[in-house]
Write an enzyme that holds these catalytic residues in place. Structure first.
Site, PDB file in Angstrom:
ATOM      1  N   ASP A   1       0.818  -1.222   0.000  1.00 47.98           N
ATOM      2  CA  ASP A   1       0.000   0.000   0.000  1.00 47.98           C
ATOM      3  C   ASP A   1       0.853   1.274   0.000  1.00 47.98           C
ATOM      4  OD1 ASP A   1       0.947  -0.300   2.510  1.00 47.98           O
ATOM      5  OD2 ASP A   1      -0.968   0.001   3.532  1.00 47.98           O
TER       6      ASP A   1
ATOM      7  N   HIS B   1      23.103   3.406 -18.830  1.00 46.37           N
ATOM      8  CA  HIS B   1      21.980   3.642 -17.927  1.00 46.37           C
ATOM      9  C   HIS B   1      22.260   3.110 -16.525  1.00 46.37           C
ATOM     10  CE1 HIS B   1      18.861   4.229 -21.382  1.00 46.37           C
ATOM     11  NE2 HIS B   1      19.653   5.261 -21.200  1.00 46.37           N
TER      12      HIS B   1
ATOM     13  N   ASP C   1      25.486  11.802 -14.166  1.00 48.00           N
ATOM     14  CA  ASP C   1      24.435  12.323 -15.038  1.00 48.00           C
ATOM     15  C   ASP C   1      23.228  12.507 -14.133  1.00 48.00           C
ATOM     16  OD1 ASP C   1      22.460  12.865 -16.886  1.00 48.00           O
ATOM     17  OD2 ASP C   1      23.023  11.253 -18.265  1.00 48.00           O
TER      18      ASP C   1
ATOM     19  N   ASP D   1      19.221  18.448 -17.144  1.00 43.88           N
ATOM     20  CA  ASP D   1      19.902  17.196 -17.519  1.00 43.88           C
ATOM     21  C   ASP D   1      21.376  17.514 -17.751  1.00 43.88           C
ATOM     22  OD1 ASP D   1      20.526  14.685 -18.449  1.00 43.88           O
ATOM     23  OD2 ASP D   1      19.329  14.811 -20.282  1.00 43.88           O
TER      24      ASP D   1
ATOM     25  N   HIS E   1      25.484   6.575 -28.694  1.00 41.87           N
ATOM     26  CA  HIS E   1      24.196   7.279 -28.558  1.00 41.87           C
ATOM     27  C   HIS E   1      24.230   8.588 -29.337  1.00 41.87           C
ATOM     28  CE1 HIS E   1      25.896  10.081 -25.550  1.00 41.87           C
ATOM     29  NE2 HIS E   1      26.457   9.031 -24.977  1.00 41.87           N
TER      30      HIS E   1
ATOM     31  N   HIS F   1      18.878  15.517 -27.427  1.00 45.34           N
ATOM     32  CA  HIS F   1      17.431  15.230 -27.414  1.00 45.34           C
ATOM     33  C   HIS F   1      16.740  16.493 -26.941  1.00 45.34           C
ATOM     34  CE1 HIS F   1      17.632  14.766 -22.974  1.00 45.34           C
ATOM     35  NE2 HIS F   1      18.696  14.019 -23.156  1.00 45.34           N
TER      36      HIS F   1
ATOM     37  N   HIS G   1      13.455  13.432 -21.733  1.00 51.96           N
ATOM     38  CA  HIS G   1      13.485  13.194 -23.178  1.00 51.96           C
ATOM     39  C   HIS G   1      12.169  13.771 -23.677  1.00 51.96           C
ATOM     40  CE1 HIS G   1      16.406   9.630 -22.402  1.00 51.96           C
ATOM     41  NE2 HIS G   1      16.998  10.799 -22.349  1.00 51.96           N
TER      42      HIS G   1
ATOM     43  N   GLU H   1      25.373  16.351 -25.626  1.00 46.71           N
ATOM     44  CA  GLU H   1      25.992  15.376 -24.725  1.00 46.71           C
ATOM     45  C   GLU H   1      26.823  14.299 -25.409  1.00 46.71           C
ATOM     46  OE1 GLU H   1      23.148  12.649 -22.901  1.00 46.71           O
ATOM     47  OE2 GLU H   1      21.511  13.849 -23.690  1.00 46.71           O
TER      48      GLU H   1
ATOM     49  N   TYR I   1      33.223   5.899 -24.552  1.00 46.58           N
ATOM     50  CA  TYR I   1      33.134   4.798 -23.577  1.00 46.58           C
ATOM     51  C   TYR I   1      34.033   3.668 -24.059  1.00 46.58           C
ATOM     52  CZ  TYR I   1      28.987   7.671 -23.029  1.00 46.58           C
ATOM     53  OH  TYR I   1      28.146   8.752 -22.902  1.00 46.58           O
TER      54      TYR I   1
ATOM     55  N   ARG J   1      31.229  11.412 -20.421  1.00 45.57           N
ATOM     56  CA  ARG J   1      30.164  12.135 -21.116  1.00 45.57           C
ATOM     57  C   ARG J   1      30.147  13.545 -20.551  1.00 45.57           C
ATOM     58  NH1 ARG J   1      26.548   8.761 -20.653  1.00 45.57           N
ATOM     59  NH2 ARG J   1      25.261   9.422 -18.911  1.00 45.57           N
TER      60      ARG J   1
ATOM     61  N   GLU K   1      27.579  16.837 -20.703  1.00 51.01           N
ATOM     62  CA  GLU K   1      26.221  17.179 -21.153  1.00 51.01           C
ATOM     63  C   GLU K   1      25.777  18.524 -20.610  1.00 51.01           C
ATOM     64  OE1 GLU K   1      23.096  14.516 -19.748  1.00 51.01           O
ATOM     65  OE2 GLU K   1      21.790  15.219 -21.357  1.00 51.01           O
TER      66      GLU K   1
HETATM   67  N1  GLY Z   1      19.864  11.596 -18.421  1.00 55.49           N
HETATM   68  C1  GLY Z   1      19.316  11.072 -19.587  1.00 55.49           C
HETATM   69  C2  GLY Z   1      19.999  11.545 -20.782  1.00 55.49           C
HETATM   70  O1  GLY Z   1      21.048  12.144 -20.676  1.00 55.49           O
HETATM   71  O2  GLY Z   1      19.528  11.410 -21.867  1.00 55.49           O
HETATM   72 MN    MN Z   2      21.692  13.115 -18.937  1.00 53.49          MN
HETATM   73 MN    MN Z   3      20.363  13.872 -21.834  1.00 51.14          MN
END
Ligand code: GLY
Ligand code: MN
Ligand code: MN
Length: 455
Positions: A40, A248, A265, A276, A359, A363, A370, A401, A405, A422, A424
């Site tokens: 619950d 991720h 991140d 982000d 990637h 975005h 996103h 970003e 890697y 990365r 970003e």
């Molecule tokens: N934190 C998700 C991305 O960078 O797309």
């Molecule tokens: Mn991110």
């Molecule tokens: Mn991002």
């Protein structure tokens, strides 16, 4: 249109789009359901972004119904909010509800009703309307409700009432609106990004070998909440060493070790808007030679992408600029072999970089991390030819970003193993190019080292 609040303006704008498309109709948009976490206990409630965009209302259990009455030349909009009724017993447990009596004044909405009247009232609101705008295939529950409403209208057939004959997707219209942020939204996003930047600074300042990833996550959360942000915009990634190569990854319990990198991140959600940010820094405050080499390539790629983030360019141009710099860097560092690939162009064409950069560079960013909005231009051409990438325009917000890697492998120089980087930032497209709203945290390697040294 004096003194209309931003939500009224947005509803009018949506009504105009619906009027232009079908000369009128009824739009139905519900907020998100509450979700059980276990037994619950519930997940913290988060409203639906589309619904909030049009109402500014954060309570669960609510539906917006917009009736657009067109007369060929003009239209009139009647908005109805269905919300939880006041309930003194439930309010003791769950908190104060706005209630339908107070909603019109508080939200600037024409009519408000108890949500218990939704099913019964919709039958009337849909009567003699041709076009219904809903989120198509939203959920089994939404489908069931629509069937129920349609049945009610059909039940009035002998009184001469016709049921709607067209279903349209309301989402595409709202998402196109959301793609362009207004001044109010950009102001919130600036503040959200500033809070997240401070959280990243704090993380760099406290980081020391021997700490665990979750301890860094706690520092981020402290800064978010202490600054008034309601939540994270997405689960924070705090990745030490080899974990930095897992795209991720979540903050776990890995110990942060001297000589390794820490990739964070993380971004807060403030007043319904996401930020982000990613930064990568050495756990002990000093980049090793190989780490610094890959870091500087990634930063140069980000700079190249940022230079291409301007009105008139396509959404893909920043990515293409980043790819060029990253791939050249991979060739320079012999992570990709020029003798195998022949040329930079070939390395890009054959996507040889994908092993180290898998990637996209950008975005949309907004209420959702996103964020919504089509990445392709709408064209009338219905041939199978791919639609062109979206042209960047004032008011769009994107992330930039790039990353690299490097996982251990026989054909990879060991000095690069387990380096995941990365960088970003969040960019608002404006007249002169773009405004980076997340630069309250250093990005240059020397500046990061200086910040960590002085902590
Ligand atoms: N934190 C998700 C991305 O960078 O797309
Ligand atoms: Mn991110
Ligand atoms: Mn991002």
């Amino acid at each position: 249109m004096n003194n209309l609040n931003i939500y009224q303006l947005r509803r009018n704008q949506l009504a105009e789009l619906i009027f232009a498309k079908t000369g009128g109709g009824v739009a139905v948009i519900s907020t998100a359901p509450e979700l059980t976490r276990n037994r619950d206990s519930e997940f913290p409630y988060r409203h639906d972004s589309d619904f909030y965009y049009l109402t500014g209302f954060e309570e669960p259990g609510a539906t917006l119904v917009m009736k657009i009455l067109g007369n060929g030349k003009n239209f009139q909009l009647e908005s109805h909010l269905f919300c939880r009724p006041k309930d003194s017993e439930r309010e003791i447990w769950d908190g104060i509800r706005l209630g339908p009596e107070a909603a019109p004044e508080a939200l600037g909405i024409e009519y408000a009703h108890s949500n218990q009247e939704l099913d019964q009232t919709l039958g009337n609101l849909l009567a003699d309307e041709d076009a219904v705008y809903i989120r198509l295939a939203e959920s089994a529950e939404a489908d069931r409700r629509l069937r129920h409403w349609m049945k009610q209208v059909r039940g009035q057939a002998r009184s001469g009432i016709n049921p709607p004959s067209e279903l349209h997707d309301v989402e595409a219209l709202i998402h196109e609106m959301r793609l362009f942020k207004d001044v109010h939204e950009i102001d919130i996003m600036r503040r959200a990004a500033a809070i997240s930047a401070r959280a990243h600074v704090r993380a760099m300042q406290v980081c020391m070998p021997g700490m665990r990833e979750y301890q860094i996550e706690a520092e981020l959360l402290h800064e978010f909440r202490n600054s008034g942000a309601q939540s994270v915009a997405y689960n924070s990634i705090v990745a030490g060493g080899a974990n930095s190569c897992i795209l991720h990854y979540r903050a776990g319990s890995t110990e942060l070790r001297s000589g390794e990198l820490c990739l964070i991140d993380a971004g807060c959600e403030l007043d319904g808007y996401a930020s982000d940010i990613t930064r990568t820094f050495p756990v002990n405050g000093k980049f090793t030679g190989p780490q610094r080499a890959l870091y500087d390539i990634t930063l140069a790629a980000q700079e190249a992408a940022i230079a291409m983030t301007k009105p008139g360019n396509t959404f893909m141009q920043p990515h293409e600029a980043a790819l060029k710099v990253l791939t050249q860097g991979l060739l320079d560092e012999k992570l990709l072999k020029l003798s195998d690939l022949g040329s930079l162009d070939n390395a890009i064409e054959t996507a040889a970089y994908r092993r180290f950069y898998m990637h996209r560079t950008s975005h949309w960013l907004g209420m959702d991390v996103h964020d919504v909005g089509s990445y392709r231009e709408a064209t009338q051409d219905s041939s199978t030819v791919e639609k062109p990438w979206r042209i960047l325009k004032n008011g769009m917000v994107i992330t930039v970003e790039p990353g690299l890697y490097v996982r251990p492998a026989d054909d990879v120089d060991e000095k690069f193993w387990n380096i995941g980087i990365r960088i970003e930032d969040d960019a608002v497209v404006n007249d002169s190019g773009c405004e980076l709203i997340s630069r309250g945290v250093p990005v240059n390697a020397d500046e990061i080292e200086a910040l960590m040294k002085n902590a």
